[in-house]
Scaffold this motif. Structure first.
Motif, PDB file in Angstrom:
ATOM      1  N   MET A  26       0.840  -1.197   0.000  1.00  0.00           N
ATOM      2  CA  MET A  26       0.000   0.000   0.000  1.00  0.00           C
ATOM      3  C   MET A  26       0.876   1.249   0.000  1.00  0.00           C
ATOM      4  O   MET A  26       0.573   2.239  -0.666  1.00  0.00           O
ATOM      5  N   GLY A  27       1.991   1.204   0.728  1.00  0.00           N
ATOM      6  CA  GLY A  27       2.917   2.325   0.737  1.00  0.00           C
ATOM      7  C   GLY A  27       3.510   2.565  -0.642  1.00  0.00           C
ATOM      8  O   GLY A  27       3.642   3.713  -1.077  1.00  0.00           O
ATOM      9  N   ARG A  28       3.868   1.477  -1.314  1.00  0.00           N
ATOM     10  CA  ARG A  28       4.429   1.612  -2.658  1.00  0.00           C
ATOM     11  C   ARG A  28       3.390   2.167  -3.641  1.00  0.00           C
ATOM     12  O   ARG A  28       3.710   3.003  -4.475  1.00  0.00           O
ATOM     13  N   VAL A  29       2.171   1.662  -3.524  1.00  0.00           N
ATOM     14  CA  VAL A  29       1.097   2.168  -4.387  1.00  0.00           C
ATOM     15  C   VAL A  29       0.880   3.664  -4.127  1.00  0.00           C
ATOM     16  O   VAL A  29       0.733   4.465  -5.053  1.00  0.00           O
ATOM     17  N   SER A  30       0.885   4.041  -2.863  1.00  0.00           N
ATOM     18  CA  SER A  30       0.697   5.444  -2.511  1.00  0.00           C
ATOM     19  C   SER A  30       1.821   6.308  -3.080  1.00  0.00           C
ATOM     20  O   SER A  30       1.572   7.378  -3.636  1.00  0.00           O
ATOM     21  N   ARG A  31       3.070   5.850  -2.963  1.00  0.00           N
ATOM     22  CA  ARG A  31       4.204   6.597  -3.519  1.00  0.00           C
ATOM     23  C   ARG A  31       4.101   6.699  -5.039  1.00  0.00           C
ATOM     24  O   ARG A  31       4.354   7.751  -5.620  1.00  0.00           O
ATOM     25  N   ASP A  32       3.729   5.577  -5.671  1.00  0.00           N
ATOM     26  CA  ASP A  32       3.608   5.591  -7.132  1.00  0.00           C
ATOM     27  C   ASP A  32       2.508   6.556  -7.583  1.00  0.00           C
ATOM     28  O   ASP A  32       2.677   7.290  -8.561  1.00  0.00           O
ATOM     29  N   LEU A  33       1.386   6.556  -6.875  1.00  0.00           N
ATOM     30  CA  LEU A  33       0.310   7.482  -7.221  1.00  0.00           C
ATOM     31  C   LEU A  33       0.740   8.923  -7.005  1.00  0.00           C
ATOM     32  O   LEU A  33       0.427   9.803  -7.811  1.00  0.00           O
ATOM     33  N   SER A  34       1.455   9.167  -5.936  1.00  0.00           N
ATOM     34  CA  SER A  34       1.947  10.505  -5.657  1.00  0.00           C
ATOM     35  C   SER A  34       2.908  10.964  -6.756  1.00  0.00           C
ATOM     36  O   SER A  34       2.823  12.093  -7.243  1.00  0.00           O
ATOM     37  N   THR A  35       3.811  10.076  -7.157  1.00  0.00           N
ATOM     38  CA  THR A  35       4.748  10.397  -8.232  1.00  0.00           C
ATOM     39  C   THR A  35       4.002  10.665  -9.530  1.00  0.00           C
ATOM     40  O   THR A  35       4.293  11.625 -10.249  1.00  0.00           O
ATOM     41  N   LEU A  36       3.026   9.841  -9.829  1.00  0.00           N
ATOM     42  CA  LEU A  36       2.234  10.009 -11.047  1.00  0.00           C
ATOM     43  C   LEU A  36       1.507  11.357 -11.038  1.00  0.00           C
ATOM     44  O   LEU A  36       1.516  12.081 -12.033  1.00  0.00           O
ATOM     45  N   MET A  37       0.924  11.719  -9.915  1.00  0.00           N
ATOM     46  CA  MET A  37       0.196  12.981  -9.818  1.00  0.00           C
ATOM     47  C   MET A  37       1.154  14.170  -9.990  1.00  0.00           C
ATOM     48  O   MET A  37       0.826  15.142 -10.660  1.00  0.00           O
ATOM     49  N   ARG A  38       2.346  14.092  -9.370  1.00  0.00           N
ATOM     50  CA  ARG A  38       3.329  15.169  -9.542  1.00  0.00           C
ATOM     51  C   ARG A  38       3.760  15.295 -10.996  1.00  0.00           C
ATOM     52  O   ARG A  38       3.892  16.402 -11.524  1.00  0.00           O
ATOM     53  N   GLN A  39       3.979  14.167 -11.658  1.00  0.00           N
ATOM     54  CA  GLN A  39       4.387  14.199 -13.054  1.00  0.00           C
ATOM     55  C   GLN A  39       3.277  14.764 -13.935  1.00  0.00           C
ATOM     56  O   GLN A  39       3.544  15.543 -14.856  1.00  0.00           O
ATOM     57  N   GLU A  40       2.047  14.391 -13.672  1.00  0.00           N
ATOM     58  CA  GLU A  40       0.917  14.907 -14.450  1.00  0.00           C
ATOM     59  C   GLU A  40       0.762  16.406 -14.233  1.00  0.00           C
ATOM     60  O   GLU A  40       0.484  17.147 -15.171  1.00  0.00           O
ATOM     61  N   LEU A  41       0.967  16.857 -13.001  1.00  0.00           N
ATOM     62  CA  LEU A  41       0.873  18.280 -12.701  1.00  0.00           C
ATOM     63  C   LEU A  41       1.981  19.050 -13.414  1.00  0.00           C
ATOM     64  O   LEU A  41       1.745  20.113 -13.991  1.00  0.00           O
ATOM     65  N   ALA A  42       3.183  18.508 -13.420  1.00  0.00           N
ATOM     66  CA  ALA A  42       4.299  19.161 -14.113  1.00  0.00           C
ATOM     67  C   ALA A  42       4.029  19.232 -15.617  1.00  0.00           C
ATOM     68  O   ALA A  42       4.304  20.255 -16.258  1.00  0.00           O
ATOM     69  N   LEU A  43       3.474  18.177 -16.175  1.00  0.00           N
ATOM     70  CA  LEU A  43       3.133  18.168 -17.598  1.00  0.00           C
ATOM     71  C   LEU A  43       2.067  19.216 -17.901  1.00  0.00           C
ATOM     72  O   LEU A  43       2.176  19.971 -18.867  1.00  0.00           O
ATOM     73  N   ALA A  44       1.044  19.283 -17.059  1.00  0.00           N
ATOM     74  CA  ALA A  44      -0.020  20.272 -17.263  1.00  0.00           C
ATOM     75  C   ALA A  44       0.529  21.692 -17.169  1.00  0.00           C
ATOM     76  O   ALA A  44       0.165  22.564 -17.965  1.00  0.00           O
ATOM     77  N   GLN A  45       1.434  21.933 -16.217  1.00  0.00           N
ATOM     78  CA  GLN A  45       2.024  23.264 -16.081  1.00  0.00           C
ATOM     79  C   GLN A  45       2.835  23.630 -17.321  1.00  0.00           C
ATOM     80  O   GLN A  45       2.756  24.761 -17.819  1.00  0.00           O
ATOM     81  N   ALA A  46       3.598  22.685 -17.838  1.00  0.00           N
ATOM     82  CA  ALA A  46       4.408  22.950 -19.034  1.00  0.00           C
ATOM     83  C   ALA A  46       3.513  23.257 -20.228  1.00  0.00           C
ATOM     84  O   ALA A  46       3.774  24.188 -21.001  1.00  0.00           O
ATOM     85  N   GLU A  47       2.431  22.482 -20.371  1.00  0.00           N
ATOM     86  CA  GLU A  47       1.517  22.719 -21.483  1.00  0.00           C
ATOM     87  C   GLU A  47       0.829  24.074 -21.348  1.00  0.00           C
ATOM     88  O   GLU A  47       0.660  24.797 -22.331  1.00  0.00           O
ATOM     89  N   LEU A  48       0.428  24.426 -20.126  1.00  0.00           N
ATOM     90  CA  LEU A  48      -0.242  25.706 -19.916  1.00  0.00           C
ATOM     91  C   LEU A  48       0.693  26.879 -20.198  1.00  0.00           C
ATOM     92  O   LEU A  48       0.274  27.887 -20.770  1.00  0.00           O
ATOM     93  N   LYS A  49       1.964  26.757 -19.796  1.00  0.00           N
ATOM     94  CA  LYS A  49       2.936  27.820 -20.085  1.00  0.00           C
ATOM     95  C   LYS A  49       3.088  28.015 -21.585  1.00  0.00           C
ATOM     96  O   LYS A  49       3.122  29.140 -22.085  1.00  0.00           O
TER      97      LYS A  49
END
Length: 140
Positions: A26-49
């Motif tokens: 569960m900890g690994r899943v949580s970390r992976d989801l957190s990493t995925l969300m950060r990466q998606e947010l970074a991608l969205a920010q780059a696209e918006l810029k």
């Protein structure tokens, strides 16, 4: 002990997690989801810029076109005033040109007011989607 996060062999077999605790998984899943969300947010920010940069250039072009259009209307108004002053008093010619612009301004105001009344500032589809998120997380 084999890495339980490693993808299975060429046949696509699931990884062996028999020796790993549920809490660790569960900890690994949580970390992976957190990493995925950060990466998606970074991608969205780059696209918006990138899109904001394009929109800024387009707005600059529209601003220049608007100013040029304003200047054209200004000089056409002066030319109309000068033309009318050949057949009537200059004061009356100026008054007629001003009256024409007053009518145009009134029509533009009415159109703008009607369009403003039809706008809905609340993003309704987004609100509906966000209302569905808790149910989707619960599995409904």
């Amino acid at each position: 002990m084999p890495d339980p996060t490693a993808v299975g062999g060429p046949s696509g077999d699931p990884p062996d997690v028999s020796g790993v605790s549920v809490g660790d998984l569960m900890g690994r899943v949580s970390r992976d989801l957190s990493t995925l969300m950060r990466q998606e947010l970074a991608l969205a920010q780059a696209e918006l810029k990138q899109e904001a940069r394009k929109a800024g250039k387009a707005a600059g072009g529209f601003g220049a076109a608007g100013f040029a259009g304003y200047m054209v209307l200004l000089f056409l108004s002066v030319a109309l005033w000068a033309g009318l002053s050949n057949v009537m008093d200059s004061g009356w010619a100026a008054l007629i040109v001003a009256a024409v612009w007053a009518v145009i301004a009134a029509v533009a105001f009415v159109i703008g007011r009607n369009n403003a009344r039809r706008t809905h500032p609340t993003p309704e589809r987004t609100v509906d989607t966000l209302k569905q998120v808790p149910d989707a997380l619960k599995g409904r």
